[in-house]
Each structure stands twice: as C-alpha cells, then as structure tokens.
Design an enzyme around this catalytic site. Structure first.
Site, PDB file in Angstrom:
ATOM      1  N   ASP A 171       0.806  -1.230   0.000  1.00 22.25           N
ATOM      2  CA  ASP A 171       0.000   0.000   0.000  1.00 22.25           C
ATOM      3  C   ASP A 171       0.839   1.279   0.000  1.00 22.25           C
ATOM      4  O   ASP A 171       0.295   2.365  -0.090  1.00 22.25           O
ATOM      5  CB  ASP A 171      -0.960   0.016   1.189  1.00 22.25           C
ATOM      6  N   TYR A 268      10.802   4.852   1.575  1.00 25.19           N
ATOM      7  CA  TYR A 268      11.661   3.869   2.236  1.00 25.19           C
ATOM      8  C   TYR A 268      13.120   3.948   1.791  1.00 25.19           C
ATOM      9  O   TYR A 268      14.000   3.393   2.454  1.00 25.19           O
ATOM     10  CB  TYR A 268      11.135   2.446   1.989  1.00 25.19           C
TER      11      TYR A 268
END
Ligand code: NAD
Length: 445
Positions: A171, A268
C-alpha cells in the site's frame, strides 16, 4: 461466472482487520461477499476482533455468513480469496527487529535492513504454510498477500511456490500517490497515469500524468517536494495529525529526492541512502513498534472490547480503511476480469530490460482473471540499477538462507545490505537475531 464471493482474512486478529471489514462493506456494490471468515493462529487475540466484527456485520450486513477459526481446514475450505495480512511474531518481535540492529548502530526498521530480514525469515514459513492450506482446501482460490516484508515474501513465493495463485501487493506507493493527489489538489490518485519501477519499498516514479489531459505533473510535484517532501498542506498547517515518525519520513523525502531529481522516490529509500541519519534520529528505547503498541493496537482492542460490552457497533470509532480498497480493486480485477492497472510485486521477466529477469520487481501490471500481466518498463538508469542489484541480492540471499538453513547466506545478506557498514557488524547482528528468533526461523547451521 460467480457474482458473490467467499473470503477468508488471514490474520483475523490484526489491528487492520476491523477497518478492512468496514472497507469491504463499503465496497459491496462492486465486490459482493456471501461468506466472510477470519483465520489466525492466536485464538484469544482473534476472538476479541472477531466478536466485535460479528456485531458490526450483524448490524450492517446480516446477509454475509460470518465465522472465525484457528482451524486451517475450516478457514480455507470453500473460499475464493484469501486476503492475507499476518505478522509472524506480533509486535513484540517487531520491537526486536527494530532494537537489535539499532543496538549495533544500524537501521532498525520493520521491513528494511536487518530487521526486515529477521521479519522475512519469520514470514516465509507462515505465508508458505497458508498457501499450502489454500491449495489443499480451495485449489481455485487466489491469495492476495500484503503481509510484510513483501519483497522477501514475494521472492520466497517465486522460489518455493512458483505456480501458486498468489499476488503480492503493497500500500505504500498508493499512500504516497494519495498524498501527491492532496498536494496537487486532485480528489483521487486514480486521476493519475503513472509509471513506477523498483523493488518493494525500494522504487521510483518516472512518470506522473493527468489521466484525462495527459499533462506531465512531474514538474509540479518536484517543485513541491524539494521544499516540503510529502508533507501535504493539511499536515504542514497542523489541520491534520500524523505520527511523528511518519512526519520525519515524509520530510526526509527532500534529501532522497535531491539524490536523483529525475524521479520521484518511495519514502523507504531513506533507509538505504541515509542510514547514518536514520540511526542518529532513532530513539533506541522507543521505536515505531512501541508507538503502535501504545497507539493503534491499544486503541483498536479497546474499541473492540467496548463494542462487545455494549452489544452494538452503531457508534463505533473504527474508521473505514479507505486506502485499503486497493485490495478490493485487486479482487475485483480477478473476479470480473476488469483489466485494472495496478502496481504489483512480480517476476521481472524482462519488463525492466537491463535488470535481472529473475528479480521480484514492483511495477505496473494489468490484472485480469488469469492474474498479473506486467507492463514493459524498458531500461532503467545506472544509479537505480546499481542500488536495486545490491538490494535484490540481499532479498535472494535471505530466501536462500531459509531454503538452505544457512547462517552463512544470512551473514552474506546482512553484509551486502546498504544499511550495514561491515561484515563484522553484520556478524554481531546475526548472532543476536538468531537468538531472538529461535522459536520462529528454520534451523540454521
Ligand atoms: P498484528 O500483529 O496486529 O496482526 C497480525 C495477526 O497475524 C495477529 O493476530 C497474529 O496472531 C496473526 N498471525 C501471525 N502469524 C500467523 C500465522 N502463522 N498464521 C495465522 N495468523 C498469524 O499486525 P498488523 O499491524 O495488523 O499487520 C499485519 C500485517 O499486515 C503485517 O505484515 C504488516 O506489515 C502488514 N501490512 C501490510 C500493508 C501492505 O500494504 N503491504 C499495509 C499495512 C500492514
């Protein structure tokens, strides 16, 4: 063709389950459910969530046959889809995943670096076991897996169950696209046409267009994120609350973006590009796992107990996990052959032409009733290719460590990670992780 579906949610005791149930109810018009089951291997935890959901379902969708169980046969018999969001080792082990590497001066994170590898080695046997249950009891069913760490889980699926009907999805890109929609003043991320490539939790957007007009939106996005990262105006102005750890992640995007101003990055990447900064800004005593245990986990269970005590969910504070409607998009695409374009984690097979064909990459796919058909990405730049090559080898070595029961492979994986400075630090982390995970990992020699 079926018009109503039977679904098992694996990880019935998850903090996300009540919000996902609410989301499924909101989407009944496009994905009708006849039977909903919860499956978990932790009976007591699941019972609280399930009893609250039972009340909610009785009030809002009494036609759906609901049950919950810890018995695999009961759970996986007569199902069309398994929506899997398990956390092997619960938050207690996530805390270890975060704190052990931090003790050695390295990134301590749920899915990235050493913590992600530790979690991966717990998730692999758990997810593979569920795939086998599904194939035994409902051989035609599909597993829609969003259990983390999705990159390692997806590689394990490729290696260990290459022909299984499993689609791995995440997601995070959806969450970022939703933020970008807010930043640009769009209502919905589906108003964009995008091109994205990378590994899971390790990727870049190379195109962002207005789906209707074809306008290239990259210049507007770049102009905003170079100063504000992904902090949308509502958070900058204080109108909307975001946990501190997320705020920090979204603002750090400025520096991640600076490294390659041609593309728009996944958040990330900061763990691999700025590991020293991340460690410096981590609280070694109170990590994200502690934040969630004291926050969302406590809140969800308190609310479920309240629903059970009151015997009604009419005034529940549980919110629809609206962003999780991508799971319904995926199920609908398979069930009704919608050919929706979605980002999935799939074997590269030449889609990125200058990258390992056996790598599990996250790229746009067309989803129909036979599964995912990846779109062609073409060549990617040297910088991304280099970073991805290193990281994909880490993920492959972790799966090899599991398959071969090899400590050596895991040491190599840790050493290769951009989050760990040397083989000696990797060895120290390895020993601590082995000890902490001995009840979960395959035996490693
Ligand atoms: P949680 O700890 O609240 O719930 C996980 C549940 O899984 C627990 O009830 C646990 O008992 C159960 N479980 C663990 N091992 C199991 C097994 N072998 N068989 C059956 N059940 C098992 O965790 P959470 O925060 O709700 O997260 C669940 C998962 O969803 C995590 O992997 C998380 O990273 C993932 N997640 C993924 C996305 C995504 O889009 N990829 C988004 C959010 C969360």
């Amino acid at each position: 063709m079926k018009t109503e579906f039977s679904v098992v949610i694996a990880g019935g005791g998850s903090t996300f389950t009540p919000g996902i149930v609410m989301m499924l109810l909101e989407n009944q018009d496009r994905f009708p459910i006849r039977k909903l089951k919860f499956y978990d291997n932790f009976a007591q935890r699941q019972e609280t969530i399930a009893e609250a959901c039972k009340i909610l379902l009785k009030e809002r969708a009494p036609h759906i046959e609901f049950s919950y169980t810890t018995d695999p046969e009961e759970a996986f018999t007569d199902i069309d889809f398994c929506m899997a969001h398990i956390r092997a080792g619960l938050y207690a082990m996530r805390e270890q995943d975060e704190k052990i590497p931090l003790r050695h001066g390295c990134v301590g994170q749920e899915t990235c670096g050493a913590g992600g590898m530790a979690y991966g080695l717990r998730s692999i046997p758990a997810v593979i076991e569920m795939i086998d249950y599904m194939e035994k009891y409902s051989p035609n069913a599909w597993m829609l897996n969003y259990s983390n760490p999705a990159a390692i889980v997806a590689e394990a699926c490729r290696v260990m169950r290459p022909n299984s009907k499993v689609l791995n999805i995440c997601d995070m890109p959806i969450g970022i696209e939703t933020r970008i929609a807010e930043i640009l003043g769009y209502e919905d991320r589906k108003q964009f046409d995008i091109m994205y490539y990378g590994l899971n939790h390790f990727g870049w957007w190379k195109e962002f267009k207005d789906a209707k007009t074809g306008e290239d939106l990259m210049p507007r996005i770049k102009e905003y994120i170079k100063d504000n990262g992904y902090l949308p105006p509502s958070v900058l102005s204080g109108a909307q609350h975001t946990d501190e750890s997320w705020k920090e992640t979204f603002i750090k995007v400025r520096d991640v973006y600076a490294l390659d101003p041609e593309t728009i990055p996944n958040t990330y990447l900061k763990y691999y590009m700025y590991p020293d900064y991340v460690v410096e800004h981590s609280n070694k005593e109170f990590t994200r796992a502690n934040e969630v245990m004291e926050g969302r986990e406590a809140e969800v269970f308190t609310e479920c107990h309240r629903i059970i005590a009151n015997g009604t969910a009419s005034d529940t504070t549980i919110e629809v996990e609206e962003h999780a409607s991508y799971i319904v998009d995926l199920a609908t695409a398979i069930a009704f052959n919608t050919k929706e374009r979605m980002l999935l984690i799939v074997p590269n097979n030449g889609a990125i032409s200058n990258f390992d064909p056996t790598a599990m990459v996250e790229i746009p796919c067309i989803v129909d009733n036979t599964g995912a058909k990846p779109l062609q990405i073409g060549e990617i730049p040297e910088f991304q290719k280099g970073m991805m090559s290193q990281q994909v080898s880490v993920e492959k070595l972790v799966v090899k460590a599991h398959v071969e029961g090899s400590k050596q492979r895991l040491w190599q994986a840790l050493t290769l990670s951009a989050t760990i400075p040397s083989a000696s630090v990797a060895k120290d982390i390895l020993e601590d992780l082995l000890e902490a995970n001995k009840d979960f990992w395959v035996e490693m020699k």
